[in-house]
Design a protein around this motif. Structure first.
Motif, PDB file in Angstrom:
ATOM      1  N   ILE A 146     -81.997  36.654-109.755  1.00 36.53           N
ATOM      2  CA  ILE A 146     -80.686  36.461-110.385  1.00 36.53           C
ATOM      3  C   ILE A 146     -80.151  35.081-110.014  1.00 36.53           C
ATOM      4  O   ILE A 146     -80.477  34.526-108.959  1.00 36.53           O
ATOM      5  CB  ILE A 146     -79.651  37.524-109.951  1.00 36.53           C
ATOM      6  CG1 ILE A 146     -79.532  37.543-108.416  1.00 36.53           C
ATOM      7  CG2 ILE A 146     -79.990  38.889-110.504  1.00 36.53           C
ATOM      8  CD1 ILE A 146     -78.337  38.312-107.916  1.00 36.53           C
ATOM      9  N   THR A 147     -79.346  34.534-110.901  1.00 38.52           N
ATOM     10  CA  THR A 147     -78.630  33.297-110.622  1.00 38.52           C
ATOM     11  C   THR A 147     -77.362  33.312-111.471  1.00 38.52           C
ATOM     12  O   THR A 147     -77.219  34.165-112.368  1.00 38.52           O
ATOM     13  CB  THR A 147     -79.498  32.061-110.919  1.00 38.52           C
ATOM     14  OG1 THR A 147     -78.817  30.887-110.458  1.00 38.52           O
ATOM     15  CG2 THR A 147     -79.791  31.917-112.408  1.00 38.52           C
ATOM     16  N   PHE A 148     -76.440  32.409-111.184  1.00 37.05           N
ATOM     17  CA  PHE A 148     -75.146  32.406-111.862  1.00 37.05           C
ATOM     18  C   PHE A 148     -74.799  30.993-112.325  1.00 37.05           C
ATOM     19  O   PHE A 148     -75.105  30.010-111.641  1.00 37.05           O
ATOM     20  CB  PHE A 148     -74.049  32.902-110.921  1.00 37.05           C
ATOM     21  CG  PHE A 148     -74.268  34.296-110.392  1.00 37.05           C
ATOM     22  CD1 PHE A 148     -73.738  35.395-111.055  1.00 37.05           C
ATOM     23  CD2 PHE A 148     -75.031  34.513-109.241  1.00 37.05           C
ATOM     24  CE1 PHE A 148     -73.943  36.681-110.571  1.00 37.05           C
ATOM     25  CE2 PHE A 148     -75.239  35.790-108.745  1.00 37.05           C
ATOM     26  CZ  PHE A 148     -74.696  36.883-109.419  1.00 37.05           C
ATOM     27  N   THR A 149     -74.174  30.923-113.480  1.00 37.67           N
ATOM     28  CA  THR A 149     -73.657  29.633-113.943  1.00 37.67           C
ATOM     29  C   THR A 149     -72.295  29.401-113.279  1.00 37.67           C
ATOM     30  O   THR A 149     -71.736  30.309-112.652  1.00 37.67           O
ATOM     31  CB  THR A 149     -73.485  29.641-115.474  1.00 37.67           C
ATOM     32  OG1 THR A 149     -72.494  30.627-115.830  1.00 37.67           O
ATOM     33  CG2 THR A 149     -74.792  29.964-116.175  1.00 37.67           C
ATOM     34  N   THR A 150     -71.772  28.205-113.419  1.00 35.54           N
ATOM     35  CA  THR A 150     -70.488  27.883-112.784  1.00 35.54           C
ATOM     36  C   THR A 150     -69.343  28.730-113.319  1.00 35.54           C
ATOM     37  O   THR A 150     -68.351  28.959-112.616  1.00 35.54           O
ATOM     38  CB  THR A 150     -70.158  26.392-112.975  1.00 35.54           C
ATOM     39  OG1 THR A 150     -70.203  26.088-114.384  1.00 35.54           O
ATOM     40  CG2 THR A 150     -71.152  25.520-112.239  1.00 35.54           C
TER      41      THR A 150
ATOM     42  N   MET B 156     -74.226  35.682-115.549  1.00 32.03           N
ATOM     43  CA  MET B 156     -75.336  36.093-114.678  1.00 32.03           C
ATOM     44  C   MET B 156     -76.635  36.061-115.478  1.00 32.03           C
ATOM     45  O   MET B 156     -76.754  36.693-116.531  1.00 32.03           O
ATOM     46  CB  MET B 156     -75.099  37.497-114.128  1.00 32.03           C
ATOM     47  CG  MET B 156     -76.193  37.963-113.165  1.00 32.03           C
ATOM     48  SD  MET B 156     -75.809  39.547-112.366  1.00 32.03           S
ATOM     49  CE  MET B 156     -76.039  40.682-113.747  1.00 32.03           C
ATOM     50  N   ILE B 157     -77.595  35.320-114.943  1.00 32.97           N
ATOM     51  CA  ILE B 157     -78.912  35.219-115.566  1.00 32.97           C
ATOM     52  C   ILE B 157     -79.886  36.016-114.699  1.00 32.97           C
ATOM     53  O   ILE B 157     -79.985  35.790-113.494  1.00 32.97           O
ATOM     54  CB  ILE B 157     -79.355  33.757-115.696  1.00 32.97           C
ATOM     55  CG1 ILE B 157     -78.307  32.968-116.487  1.00 32.97           C
ATOM     56  CG2 ILE B 157     -80.723  33.663-116.366  1.00 32.97           C
ATOM     57  CD1 ILE B 157     -78.589  31.484-116.577  1.00 32.97           C
ATOM     58  N   LEU B 158     -80.585  36.928-115.320  1.00 35.79           N
ATOM     59  CA  LEU B 158     -81.413  37.891-114.585  1.00 35.79           C
ATOM     60  C   LEU B 158     -82.832  37.899-115.157  1.00 35.79           C
ATOM     61  O   LEU B 158     -83.007  37.956-116.377  1.00 35.79           O
ATOM     62  CB  LEU B 158     -80.763  39.271-114.708  1.00 35.79           C
ATOM     63  CG  LEU B 158     -81.384  40.490-114.067  1.00 35.79           C
ATOM     64  CD1 LEU B 158     -80.279  41.487-113.682  1.00 35.79           C
ATOM     65  CD2 LEU B 158     -82.384  41.183-114.999  1.00 35.79           C
ATOM     66  N   SER B 159     -83.825  37.845-114.278  1.00 36.74           N
ATOM     67  CA  SER B 159     -85.220  37.922-114.729  1.00 36.74           C
ATOM     68  C   SER B 159     -85.786  39.306-114.470  1.00 36.74           C
ATOM     69  O   SER B 159     -85.479  39.938-113.448  1.00 36.74           O
ATOM     70  CB  SER B 159     -86.082  36.871-114.008  1.00 36.74           C
ATOM     71  OG  SER B 159     -86.135  37.135-112.616  1.00 36.74           O
TER      72      SER B 159
END
Length: 488
Positions: free
Chosen positions: A391-395, A399-402
């Motif tokens: 997971i990662t996050f934009t400012t 939420m971007i999830l693989s």
């Protein structure tokens, strides 16, 4: 007749008296007293009636007891300790040769207070004690400053402390290893050396959405896939996992699929996209995810997460060496679930487990004491889909999830995609529950997509597919994907 009868009666009485006397002596003998033997006595003249003398007296030999006197107490001397009872069994040892060093491993011996390490070089007969391991739970030692391309023999003995005495156990069988030259950590791509070869790869030609979102000039080869210098030992089985941006660097975590070498973090320059050095972690955990909270680097570690200061990264870079070993973590914190991936957004460290069968819960933690002894407190929770890998996050909080599972579409449960969500951070329910809401977009990816990190307008994505011979669509690069293409 009367005289005869009287005489007969007297004879019978005399015989009876003699018999009773003998029985009395027997009784005393049975009672345990010493009995003096009876000896017949013969008179100096004739005995008119030829009768024997009376039975002798029975005399006891028992000595009268005296009044007891008080004696001083006597302390019995302690029985000598049999130290052989404390002798421990021989460990089973193994060794591995590295650059001017050899690593020795052995099985833990129950009851051991420590271990002695002995070694000798080939061509010499006598072993020399090279180390005293005073921690009975430690099962590894690295002997350094050895001569290159030389074979060394090692033996290990466990010992136990008995009072002030050390009882050394049996020696292990001798094991040997040869020191070898170790190549630098590889920088070049493992499979496709040039842009032309990569653009002809099955993954690039087949997965159109990756191709349309990719910026090749910002993408770069995953370091260490060919070989990694892990503190002086060569490893060719590292599998990349997590990724995060921290200060001036992009960090990529990897673990040894064979479980032999320690896990590592590759340090890549954010500006040049080139590999700089390697941080060797103090464990062999899978390190599925990483996150940077502005002060510390957090890594997954089984059922816990651990951290070390960002300053260690700059020390590793400025040291100019091929690697720098992290002696210990700044803090190790247990979490609610197995730590398979993590991300950091707006003061919250999100940690979740990779559940391959059903949706699972990801937990958000607030971090206290960042500069001293960091600790975590569970604050939020969020439901996430099965097979989540990163997971990662934009400012702005997207939420971007693989999600990925398996290397081939033909295998049961296969999936490999990137999903994006817009969680309702401002609407916190019972138990800190935050809704991730409906998926905004799904983007199909080549197999084994792993960790991701947002930097600028790109989402940098790592794949582990280059490590699997069964995968027909391997990707050996960190792919820079336009974030806008992933969101919608």
């Amino acid at each position: 007749m009367q005289k005869k009868s009287l005489a007969s009666k007297l004879a019978v009485c005399l015989a009876l008296a003699l018999t009773l006397g003998s029985l009395s002596g027997i009784g005393e003998g049975m009672s345990g007293q010493s009995v003096k033997a009876a000896e017949p006595t013969v008179s100096g003249g004739e005995n008119d009636d030829n009768s024997q003398s009376p039975a002798p007296d029975v005399t006891s030999t028992e000595v009268p007891s005296e009044a007891p006197t008080e004696s001083p107490a006597i302390t019995p001397s302690a029985a000598p300790t049999d130290l052989s009872l404390y002798k421990l069994a021989a460990p089973a040892a193994s060794v591995r040769g590295g650059s001017k060093r050899v690593r020795i491993n052995w099985n833990k011996i129950d009851g051991a207070d420590g271990y002695y390490i002995y070694y000798r070089a080939a061509g010499t007969a006598a072993y020399t004690k090279t180390a005293d391991i005073t921690d009975g739970s430690k099962v590894e030692y690295v002997k350094k400053s050895l001569v290159q391309k030389t074979t060394y023999y090692f033996r290990v003995a466990a010992y136990k402390k008995v009072g002030t005495t050390i009882v050394e156990g049996d020696l292990s069988s001798a094991v040997s290893a040869k020191t070898v030259s170790v190549s630098a950590t590889s920088k070049a791509a493992k499979k496709y050396k040039t842009k032309t070869s990569f653009t002809k790869s099955p993954a690039y030609k087949t997965y159109k959405k990756m191709k349309s979102a990719m910026n090749y000039s910002k993408s770069f080869a995953i370091p260490g896939l060919k070989t990694t210098n892990v503190a002086g030992f060569a490893c060719s089985s590292m599998i990349p996992q997590g990724v995060c941006y921290a200060g001036s660097y992009l960090l990529i975590s990897a673990y040894d699929s064979k479980g032999v070498d320690y896990s590592v973090i590759y340090v890549v320059s954010k500006a040049s996209k080139s590999y700089v050095t390697t941080i060797v972690l103090p464990n062999k955990a899978k390190v599925g995810g990483m996150a940077y909270d502005g002060t510390n680097i957090w890594v997954c570690k089984g059922s816990s997460v651990a951290c070390f200061p960002y300053s260690f990264v700059t020390e590793a870079v400025n040291g100019g060496s091929a690697y720098k070993s992290l002696g210990s973590y700044k803090s190790v914190c247990p979490v609610m679930t197995t730590a398979s991936y993590m991300g950091y957004y707006n003061g919250t460290l999100w940690v979740g487990a990779n559940n391959t069968s059903s949706a699972s819960t990801m937990y958000g933690y607030s971090i206290a004491n960042k500069t001293s002894a960091p600790s975590l407190s569970k604050t939020y929770q969020m439901s996430v889909p099965s097979k989540t890998q990163g997971i990662t996050f934009t400012t702005d909080g997207a939420m971007i999830l693989s999600r990925s599972y398996r290397t081939k579409k033909s295998k049961s449960g296969y999936v490999s995609q990137i999903r994006t969500y817009s969680p309702s951070y401002g609407n916190v329910g019972a138990n800190g529950k935050i809704l991730k809401n409906s998926v905004l977009k799904k983007t199909t990816m080549p197999p084994k997509v792993e960790g991701m990190a947002v930097y600028g307008s790109y989402t940098y994505t790592v794949f582990s597919s280059g490590c699997y011979s069964s995968c027909k669509y391997p990707v050996d690069r960190v792919i820079a994907l336009k974030t806008s293409k992933l969101i919608g």
